[in-house]
Design a protein around this motif. Structure first.
Motif, PDB file in Angstrom:
ATOM      1  N   ARG A  98      55.612  21.169 -12.809  1.00  0.00           N
ATOM      2  CA  ARG A  98      54.499  22.134 -12.760  1.00  0.00           C
ATOM      3  C   ARG A  98      53.582  21.863 -11.979  1.00  0.00           C
ATOM      4  O   ARG A  98      52.977  23.008 -11.234  1.00  0.00           O
ATOM      5  CB  ARG A  98      53.938  21.618 -14.331  1.00  0.00           C
ATOM      6  N   LEU A  99      53.358  20.853 -11.420  1.00  0.00           N
ATOM      7  CA  LEU A  99      52.216  20.565 -10.497  1.00  0.00           C
ATOM      8  C   LEU A  99      52.620  21.292  -9.124  1.00  0.00           C
ATOM      9  O   LEU A  99      51.660  21.738  -8.375  1.00  0.00           O
ATOM     10  CB  LEU A  99      51.940  19.146 -10.278  1.00  0.00           C
ATOM     11  N   GLN A 100      54.025  21.132  -8.908  1.00  0.00           N
ATOM     12  CA  GLN A 100      54.468  21.588  -7.617  1.00  0.00           C
ATOM     13  C   GLN A 100      54.051  23.177  -7.583  1.00  0.00           C
ATOM     14  O   GLN A 100      53.813  23.866  -6.523  1.00  0.00           O
ATOM     15  CB  GLN A 100      55.833  21.265  -7.459  1.00  0.00           C
ATOM     16  N   LYS A 101      54.671  23.579  -8.766  1.00  0.00           N
ATOM     17  CA  LYS A 101      54.536  25.188  -8.809  1.00  0.00           C
ATOM     18  C   LYS A 101      53.013  25.640  -8.616  1.00  0.00           C
ATOM     19  O   LYS A 101      52.898  26.582  -7.847  1.00  0.00           O
ATOM     20  CB  LYS A 101      55.191  25.696 -10.176  1.00  0.00           C
ATOM     21  N   GLU A 102      52.255  25.100  -9.201  1.00  0.00           N
ATOM     22  CA  GLU A 102      50.881  25.390  -9.368  1.00  0.00           C
ATOM     23  C   GLU A 102      50.277  25.131  -7.832  1.00  0.00           C
ATOM     24  O   GLU A 102      49.635  25.999  -7.242  1.00  0.00           O
ATOM     25  CB  GLU A 102      49.892  24.491 -10.196  1.00  0.00           C
ATOM     26  N   SER A 103      50.759  24.236  -6.941  1.00  0.00           N
ATOM     27  CA  SER A 103      50.182  24.003  -5.738  1.00  0.00           C
ATOM     28  C   SER A 103      50.838  25.033  -4.694  1.00  0.00           C
ATOM     29  O   SER A 103      50.110  25.517  -3.652  1.00  0.00           O
ATOM     30  CB  SER A 103      50.502  22.631  -5.167  1.00  0.00           C
ATOM     31  N   GLN A 104      52.042  25.503  -4.997  1.00  0.00           N
ATOM     32  CA  GLN A 104      52.729  26.508  -4.271  1.00  0.00           C
ATOM     33  C   GLN A 104      51.901  27.719  -4.532  1.00  0.00           C
ATOM     34  O   GLN A 104      51.706  28.521  -3.483  1.00  0.00           O
ATOM     35  CB  GLN A 104      54.212  26.701  -4.596  1.00  0.00           C
ATOM     36  N   LYS A 105      51.395  27.949  -5.699  1.00  0.00           N
ATOM     37  CA  LYS A 105      50.764  29.309  -5.836  1.00  0.00           C
ATOM     38  C   LYS A 105      49.247  29.239  -5.272  1.00  0.00           C
ATOM     39  O   LYS A 105      49.073  30.257  -4.757  1.00  0.00           O
ATOM     40  CB  LYS A 105      50.700  29.609  -7.399  1.00  0.00           C
ATOM     41  N   ARG A 106      48.764  28.092  -5.188  1.00  0.00           N
ATOM     42  CA  ARG A 106      47.505  28.007  -4.532  1.00  0.00           C
ATOM     43  C   ARG A 106      47.745  28.274  -2.940  1.00  0.00           C
ATOM     44  O   ARG A 106      46.789  28.840  -2.441  1.00  0.00           O
ATOM     45  CB  ARG A 106      47.005  26.634  -4.495  1.00  0.00           C
ATOM     46  N   VAL A 107      48.584  27.730  -2.435  1.00  0.00           N
ATOM     47  CA  VAL A 107      48.904  27.747  -0.755  1.00  0.00           C
ATOM     48  C   VAL A 107      49.380  29.289  -0.763  1.00  0.00           C
ATOM     49  O   VAL A 107      48.666  29.883   0.418  1.00  0.00           O
ATOM     50  CB  VAL A 107      50.145  27.030  -0.506  1.00  0.00           C
ATOM     51  N   ALA A 108      49.957  29.757  -1.406  1.00  0.00           N
ATOM     52  CA  ALA A 108      50.258  31.441  -1.283  1.00  0.00           C
ATOM     53  C   ALA A 108      49.021  32.309  -1.265  1.00  0.00           C
ATOM     54  O   ALA A 108      48.825  33.186  -0.623  1.00  0.00           O
ATOM     55  CB  ALA A 108      51.071  31.854  -2.432  1.00  0.00           C
ATOM     56  N   LYS A 109      48.157  31.823  -2.123  1.00  0.00           N
ATOM     57  CA  LYS A 109      46.932  32.740  -2.503  1.00  0.00           C
ATOM     58  C   LYS A 109      45.888  32.443  -1.408  1.00  0.00           C
ATOM     59  O   LYS A 109      45.309  33.338  -0.692  1.00  0.00           O
ATOM     60  CB  LYS A 109      46.016  32.072  -3.921  1.00  0.00           C
TER      61      LYS A 109
END
Length: 185
Positions: free
Chosen positions: A19-30
């Motif tokens: 879950r934390l990995q997915k959230e960090s990927q979303k942040r990077v994409a944003k």
């Protein structure tokens, strides 16, 4: 639906990492790739470390938040206290008026009986506490009678066995003026 479905369970470590990995990927994409995330973006407000201001409490009883229950209880206690204070003040005012004679008490039928009237003792002398208990009274009388006898003649007090077989002398001392002999004849 099973029995434990409604109970929140503890998140497992592996699930948490995913879950934390997915959230960090979303942040990077944003934010964008590379070092773009180091720049300060004007659109997003930076989180401040100050405490957020308290919301103004309203007197609406239907609103129940984190502190809503406590506010409701506090309000109820305050109203109960106000009511009891008002009752107390009214009672005091009525008693004061009765003392001053402003309000006449209605007399209906016979007057109420007091404890003194019910007991009907009249004027009785004050008596000691021992009179209340007949057993104690008799015991005290017996002790007094024993003292009288001791002052008049010698009373056996156990002999040498009570002192462990030795003579300790006269406990009250020897008086030359006192004669305690018994006449024969």
């Amino acid at each position: 639906m099973a029995g434990d479905d409604d109970i929140p369970y503890r998140e497992r470590d592996k699930e948490r990492e995913i879950r934390l990995q997915k959230e960090s990927q979303k942040r990077v994409a944003k934010l964008g790739q590379g070092g773009d995330d180091l720049e300060v973006i004007e659109d997003e407000p930076t989180p401040s470390r100050k405490k957020r201001p308290r919301e103004d409490d309203t007197d609406d009883a239907s609103e129940v938040g984190n502190d809503g229950y406590y506010e409701l209880v506090k309000r109820q206690k305050k109203t109960e206290k106000d009511v009891s204070k008002a009752q107390y003040a009214a009672k005091k005012a009525e008693e004061k008026a009765l003392r001053e004679g402003a309000v006449e008490e209605s007399v209906d039928g016979q007057r109420s009986l007091t404890r003194a009237i019910l007991k009907n003792k009249g004027l009785t002398p004050t008596r000691p506490k021992t009179v209340r208990n007949p057993r104690v009274k008799k015991r005290m009388k017996f002790e007094q009678a024993k003292k009288k006898v001791r002052s008049q003649k010698a009373v056996f007090k156990g002999g040498l066995a009570s002192t462990g077989g030795r003579y300790d002398g006269e406990s009250s001392g020897i008086s030359t003026k006192v004669v305690k002999s018994v006449r024969l004849g």
